[in-house]
Design a protein around this motif. Structure first.
Motif, mmCIF file in Angstrom:
data_model
loop_
_atom_site.group_PDB
_atom_site.id
_atom_site.type_symbol
_atom_site.label_atom_id
_atom_site.label_comp_id
_atom_site.label_asym_id
_atom_site.label_seq_id
_atom_site.Cartn_x
_atom_site.Cartn_y
_atom_site.Cartn_z
ATOM 1 N N GLU A 98 33.263 84.364 9.559
ATOM 2 C CA GLU A 98 34.358 83.616 10.184
ATOM 3 C C GLU A 98 34.309 82.123 9.863
ATOM 4 O O GLU A 98 35.137 81.362 10.335
ATOM 5 C CB GLU A 98 34.318 83.796 11.703
ATOM 6 N N ASP A 99 33.328 81.687 9.065
ATOM 7 C CA ASP A 99 33.126 80.262 8.794
ATOM 8 C C ASP A 99 33.931 79.796 7.584
ATOM 9 O O ASP A 99 33.913 80.436 6.529
ATOM 10 C CB ASP A 99 31.643 79.962 8.565
ATOM 11 N N TYR A 100 34.598 78.655 7.768
ATOM 12 C CA TYR A 100 35.447 78.071 6.731
ATOM 13 C C TYR A 100 35.272 76.555 6.718
ATOM 14 O O TYR A 100 34.844 75.962 7.706
ATOM 15 C CB TYR A 100 36.932 78.383 6.985
ATOM 16 N N GLN A 118 34.933 71.616 9.869
ATOM 17 C CA GLN A 118 34.260 72.910 9.877
ATOM 18 C C GLN A 118 35.068 73.808 10.805
ATOM 19 O O GLN A 118 35.379 73.401 11.933
ATOM 20 C CB GLN A 118 32.814 72.773 10.341
ATOM 21 N N GLU A 120 36.106 77.916 12.319
ATOM 22 C CA GLU A 120 35.880 79.346 12.495
ATOM 23 C C GLU A 120 37.244 79.975 12.704
ATOM 24 O O GLU A 120 38.035 79.493 13.519
ATOM 25 C CB GLU A 120 35.014 79.632 13.723
ATOM 26 N N SER A 122 38.937 83.526 13.721
ATOM 27 C CA SER A 122 38.639 84.823 14.325
ATOM 28 C C SER A 122 39.887 85.680 14.377
ATOM 29 O O SER A 122 40.979 85.188 14.638
ATOM 30 C CB SER A 122 38.119 84.626 15.748
#
Length: 177
Positions: A98-100, A118, A120, A122
């Motif tokens: 889920e990290d971008y 930063q 996330e 979902s």
């Protein structure tokens, strides 16, 4: 899937910030009025997401009317000349799961600079009523003086009244249109 429009669910969204005050504490605030236009294909979010967030700068709320008035003045947001703060995404890079990393052009008080947050992302997930939802959490720090927000006051004990680093906390929930 195909690229879809996603509508902001304001009741489950917030845009908060904090800044160092007198070099000893953090003052927190929020913007109470904002909109977001998002398009994305949830099967390829990084390759298809496009977002524009428009914040009503006069909706700044730090729980202090005098401070809020000063933030709306030409010393800071200058809301009469620049009523909106606008973020337009330019790049979304997957960091796994889920990290971008979300990059975009941020315009404050008429000054536009690139910023990277930063994030996330979902979902999507179905709510109990069958609506498809997606959540975005983003955090980052920006330097207010880069946007021309340079007002400050020296303290008798040394240092400055308002820090330069603004920490952002953004929580947005969207429903598929």
């Amino acid at each position: 899937m195909a690229v879809s429009n996603w509508q902001l669910d304001k009741s489950h969204s917030l845009i908060n910030f904090s800044v160092r005050h007198m070099m000893i504490t953090n003052v927190r605030g929020s913007f109470n009025d904002f909109e977001a236009q998002v398009t994305a294909d949830t099967d390829n979010i990084a390759g298809t997401a496009n977002a524009t967030i428009t914040i009503d700068a006069s909706s700044v709320d730090t729980k202090d009317a005098g401070r809020d008035g000063h933030l709306k003045s030409p010393d800071f947001f200058n809301v009469e000349q620049h009523p909106n703060i606008v973020f337009k995404s330019t790049k979304l890079v997957s960091k796994g799961g889920e990290d971008y990393e979300l990059t975009g052009d941020l315009t404050i008080a008429g000054v536009t600079k690139p910023v990277t947050l930063q994030a996330e992302i979902s979902g999507p997930a179905k709510d109990p009523w069958g609506n498809e939802k997606m959540g975005v959490s983003a955090n980052g720090t920006l330097n207010r003086s880069e946007f021309g927000l340079t007002w400050n006051a020296a303290l008798e004990t040394g240092g400055i009244l308002v820090g330069d680093a603004i920490k952002l906390q953004i929580e947005l929930q969207f429903a598929k249109a």
